[in-house]
Design a protein around this motif. Structure first.
Motif, PDB file in Angstrom:
ATOM      1  N   ASN A  22     -22.649 -14.733   5.854  1.00  0.00           N
ATOM      2  CA  ASN A  22     -22.507 -13.276   5.714  1.00  0.00           C
ATOM      3  C   ASN A  22     -21.141 -12.881   5.150  1.00  0.00           C
ATOM      4  OD1 ASN A  22     -25.091 -12.843   6.742  1.00  0.00           O
ATOM      5  ND2 ASN A  22     -24.367 -12.780   8.858  1.00  0.00           N
ATOM      6  N   LEU A  23     -20.084 -13.513   5.644  1.00  0.00           N
ATOM      7  CA  LEU A  23     -18.751 -13.179   5.145  1.00  0.00           C
ATOM      8  C   LEU A  23     -18.557 -13.651   3.709  1.00  0.00           C
ATOM      9  CD1 LEU A  23     -16.574 -14.025   8.282  1.00  0.00           C
ATOM     10  CD2 LEU A  23     -17.219 -11.765   7.430  1.00  0.00           C
ATOM     11  N   ARG A  24     -19.289 -14.665   3.330  1.00  0.00           N
ATOM     12  CA  ARG A  24     -19.215 -15.139   1.954  1.00  0.00           C
ATOM     13  C   ARG A  24     -19.739 -14.079   0.973  1.00  0.00           C
ATOM     14  NH1 ARG A  24     -16.915 -18.821  -1.573  1.00  0.00           N
ATOM     15  NH2 ARG A  24     -18.430 -19.615  -3.054  1.00  0.00           N
ATOM     16  N   LYS A  25     -20.591 -13.163   1.467  1.00  0.00           N
ATOM     17  CA  LYS A  25     -21.189 -12.139   0.616  1.00  0.00           C
ATOM     18  C   LYS A  25     -20.293 -10.913   0.435  1.00  0.00           C
ATOM     19  CE  LYS A  25     -25.866 -13.447   2.065  1.00  0.00           C
ATOM     20  NZ  LYS A  25     -27.107 -12.989   2.758  1.00  0.00           N
ATOM     21  N   LEU A 309     -10.216  -8.220   7.306  1.00  0.00           N
ATOM     22  CA  LEU A 309     -11.270  -8.389   6.307  1.00  0.00           C
ATOM     23  C   LEU A 309     -10.945  -9.486   5.294  1.00  0.00           C
ATOM     24  CD1 LEU A 309     -13.949  -7.518   5.115  1.00  0.00           C
ATOM     25  CD2 LEU A 309     -12.761  -5.694   3.900  1.00  0.00           C
ATOM     26  N   PRO A 310      -9.807  -9.483   4.607  1.00  0.00           N
ATOM     27  CA  PRO A 310      -9.530 -10.598   3.688  1.00  0.00           C
ATOM     28  C   PRO A 310      -9.354 -11.928   4.394  1.00  0.00           C
ATOM     29  CG  PRO A 310      -7.620  -9.143   3.869  1.00  0.00           C
ATOM     30  CD  PRO A 310      -8.744  -8.449   4.558  1.00  0.00           C
ATOM     31  N   THR A 311      -8.861 -11.903   5.640  1.00  0.00           N
ATOM     32  CA  THR A 311      -8.750 -13.148   6.403  1.00  0.00           C
ATOM     33  C   THR A 311     -10.124 -13.753   6.652  1.00  0.00           C
ATOM     34  OG1 THR A 311      -6.778 -12.269   7.500  1.00  0.00           O
ATOM     35  CG2 THR A 311      -7.836 -14.181   8.505  1.00  0.00           C
ATOM     36  N   ALA A 312     -11.080 -12.895   6.990  1.00  0.00           N
ATOM     37  CA  ALA A 312     -12.449 -13.370   7.185  1.00  0.00           C
ATOM     38  C   ALA A 312     -13.016 -13.945   5.892  1.00  0.00           C
ATOM     39  CB  ALA A 312     -13.320 -12.220   7.689  1.00  0.00           C
ATOM     40  N   ALA A 313     -12.720 -13.303   4.782  1.00  0.00           N
ATOM     41  CA  ALA A 313     -13.215 -13.801   3.497  1.00  0.00           C
ATOM     42  C   ALA A 313     -12.623 -15.166   3.166  1.00  0.00           C
ATOM     43  CB  ALA A 313     -12.903 -12.790   2.392  1.00  0.00           C
ATOM     44  N   VAL A 314     -11.336 -15.358   3.452  1.00  0.00           N
ATOM     45  CA  VAL A 314     -10.683 -16.637   3.173  1.00  0.00           C
ATOM     46  C   VAL A 314     -11.303 -17.763   3.984  1.00  0.00           C
ATOM     47  CG1 VAL A 314      -8.525 -17.915   3.429  1.00  0.00           C
ATOM     48  CG2 VAL A 314      -8.503 -15.649   2.412  1.00  0.00           C
ATOM     49  N   THR A 315     -11.485 -17.542   5.273  1.00  0.00           N
ATOM     50  CA  THR A 315     -12.060 -18.589   6.120  1.00  0.00           C
ATOM     51  C   THR A 315     -13.485 -18.921   5.703  1.00  0.00           C
ATOM     52  OG1 THR A 315     -12.716 -16.873   7.722  1.00  0.00           O
ATOM     53  CG2 THR A 315     -10.625 -18.012   8.095  1.00  0.00           C
ATOM     54  N   ALA A 316     -14.261 -17.900   5.340  1.00  0.00           N
ATOM     55  CA  ALA A 316     -15.634 -18.154   4.896  1.00  0.00           C
ATOM     56  C   ALA A 316     -15.656 -18.949   3.600  1.00  0.00           C
ATOM     57  CB  ALA A 316     -16.384 -16.833   4.724  1.00  0.00           C
ATOM     58  N   ASP A 317     -14.758 -18.617   2.670  1.00  0.00           N
ATOM     59  CA  ASP A 317     -14.690 -19.350   1.405  1.00  0.00           C
ATOM     60  C   ASP A 317     -14.287 -20.805   1.637  1.00  0.00           C
ATOM     61  OD1 ASP A 317     -15.389 -17.043   0.105  1.00  0.00           O
ATOM     62  OD2 ASP A 317     -13.345 -16.526  -0.491  1.00  0.00           O
TER      63      ASP A 317
END
Length: 594
Positions: A22-25, A309-317
């Motif tokens: 989900n965070l990858r999206k 929010l960007p922290t979540a995106a980084v971990t998901a990536d």
């Protein structure tokens, strides 16, 4: 002899979790999703990925800031233009004149306020329970893995120290044994022709094998030490990272406490108003103390949300593989190494990739050590063969060679014993570094703690903080809910000035005068009427204030004219004034109620 290469164990593959998917999206506004670009020499790729993360943060923060600015604008506009959105009490009309049911608006707004308050407290609870719980799970798992790794490292260091000591003693004994073997039979070098015992080739082979062992001791221990250093560095870095994680510090505790306590006071204030309890001191406390603190708490929350929010995106990536192919954190690690080190295939690369890439044979790092283990086994066999040969032909060798062989046998036996100890300790070291042992640590640390618990924790923190921010801003905008309603009563703007008209001769009829006097007397005798003198003696029209409670009868307005008195009320049709032919001739001012 046991080696890691003979182990058929294959490590588990990482499965993407729902949080990672989900965070990858999350949108990147046209910028890249490849996490590995952030750790590459390509500066353009680094800027592209970082810009996408920054755009996420700015987008969300801008949304919250615009909402906050709108609340400030409503406050500046005041109740005349923004109504209750300005933070002032609700103003509703008299129920008799309320054709649009405006009186129901305060109840609806208060219900929205209470629902937002309850949702805020629920998600504040979830933020603490699920966010902190997953962070604790992550740190606990990492801590357990680090502790296991440190214990493993201690055992390996002990083995390496003993290997170094045994190896040093073995080299000393080996040097003496090789010297003796090179001159094993000085009186008769051709002893094999006389006795039939070919001892010289056996001695030469044992000497050669012991010489080769020197390379094993020096290079093999160096390889093992390098591997131990790599593991030790990784464990220390991981431990430092865990120590730096302090999610449940005093800042987070204070924020969570405010998110529970402050909305409770606001809910109580709204409940008191809904119960028709107008407690002014409590309302002032809410206005000048609770609401400012609550506003500050909401601002901190939505700033925290925008950063999360960007922290979540980084971990998901990072946990999805970084690039277009979702290869998981294993692929991310391999790609980053190649970005930084190129096509390097040294021992450190092989060691790291072997345990992170599910123990694939392509990355087996102990190939050189296995060859040295073979050389060690050969040396042990050669010395055993030499000892047996000398022991079986000791008397003949003494007679033909003209020397004692006790010192030679002792040196070779000591060398053989040291070689066996060396072999045992080396096998113990390799058993500790079997694929399953190290790969389990990697899986627990990276797959579970890093890419499961940590990502879930960040996802819950983001979801809870964004709901808390939305509900908090809604509550701030509807803060007039804890004020009682104010009813629209008699206002000074409704009072008009006395008007004068020109009287004609037709107004001097006596019958008209008697009729007007009768009506005037009826009006004055009404319990709702007041003369102009009574109003002047008690209260000026401009001093009449808004009524706090709805009037029992619709408000009536008092005017003064110098023509016929007419009484109009909502209960009956207005009376027509007397035609001009029956005018009043007494020049008295008559009172009219509308």
């Amino acid at each position: 002899m046991a080696t890691s290469q003979g182990d058929s164990y294959v490590g588990p593959a990482y499965e993407l979790t729902k949080s990672v998917i989900n965070l990858r999206k999350l949108p990147r506004f046209g910028y890249g999703y490849d996490f590995t670009a952030l750790l590459s020499p390509n500066q353009a790729a680094q800027a592209d990925y970082a810009t996408g993360l920054l755009a996420l943060c700015i987008f969300l923060l801008t949304f919250f800031l615009l909402w906050s600015i709108a609340i400030i604008v409503f406050k500046v506009m005041g109740p005349g233009n923004a109504g209750f959105l300005s933070g002032h009490p609700f103003v509703i009309p008299d129920p008799v004149d309320d054709k649009k049911n405006i009186r129901k608006r305060p109840l609806r707004v208060r219900i929205v306020f209470l629902v937002a308050s309850v949702l805020l407290m629920i998600f504040a609870f979830l933020l603490v329970v699920l966010g902190v719980a997953n962070v604790n799970n992550a740190t606990t798992t990492m801590g357990r893995s680090i502790q296991t790794g440190q214990e493993l490292l201690e055992h390996t260091n002990d083995i390496a120290s003993e290997l170094a000591m045994v190896g040093k003693n073995s080299i000393t004994v080996r040097d003496a044994a090789v010297k003796e073997l090179q001159n094993i039979c000085p009186d008769n070098p051709n002893i094999a022709e006389l006795t039939g015992v070919d001892i010289m080739p056996i001695a030469e082979k044992a000497g050669g094998d012991l010489t080769m062992l020197a390379t094993f001791i020096s290079q093999g221990l160096a390889t093992l030490t390098e591997a131990l250093t790599l593991v030790s560095t990784g464990l220390n870095d991981a431990e430092d990272g865990i120590d730096s994680i302090d999610f449940w510090g005093w800042q987070m505790k204070l924020l969570a406490a405010f998110l529970f306590i402050l909305p409770s006071f606001l809910i109580i204030g709204v409940g008191l108003v809904m119960l028709d309890l107008d407690i002014k001191p409590y309302q002032k406390c809410l206005t000048y103390f609770i609401m400012p603190l609550f506003t500050l708490t909401v601002v901190v929350t939505y700033v925290f949300c925008s950063v999360t929010l960007p922290t979540a995106a980084v971990t998901a990536d990072a946990c999805s593989g970084g690039g277009q192919v979702a290869g998981g954190p294993d692929d991310t690690l391999l790609t980053i190494w190649r970005n930084l080190r190129g096509d390097e295939t040294g021992i450190m690369f092989m060691f790291a990739m072997f345990y992170s890439q599910r123990c694939l044979p392509d990355y087996y790092p102990f190939g050189i050590l296995d060859r040295y283990f073979g050389d060690l086994e050969t040396a042990i066999s050669s010395t055993d063969s030499f000892v047996v040969t000398i022991g079986d032909n000791l008397s003949v060798l003494k007679e033909e060679c003209g020397r004692e062989f006790n010192s030679v046998l002792k040196l070779v036996n000591d060398t053989n014993i040291n070689l066996r100890v060396l072999q045992k300790q080396a096998n113990l070291a390799l058993n500790l570094f079997q694929c399953k042992n190290i790969n389990d640590l990697y899986v627990n640390t990276i797959h579970e703690a890093g890419c499961t618990y940590t990502v879930d924790a960040i996802a819950w923190m983001f979801a809870c903080s964004i709901v808390i921010s939305l509900c908090g801003l809604t509550m701030i905008m509807l803060r007039s809910s804890y004020y009682p309603e104010q009813y629209l009563g008699l206002s000074s703007e409704w009072i008009t000035k006395t008007t004068t008209t020109t009287k004609s001769a037709s107004f001097e009829s006596g019958s008209s005068k008697s009729m007007n006097e009768a009506k005037t007397q009826e009006t004055l005798s009404s319990p709702f009427s007041k003369s102009s003198m009574e109003i002047q003696g008690s209260q000026q029209p401009s001093e009449i204030r808004e009524s706090a409670t709805p009037p029992s009868t619709p408000p009536r307005l008092f005017f003064q004219f110098d023509f016929d008195a007419v009484e109009c009320s909502p209960e009956r049709d207005p009376q027509q004034r007397t035609p001009p032919g029956n005018a009043n001739v007494d020049n008295d001012d008559d009172e009219i109620w509308l």
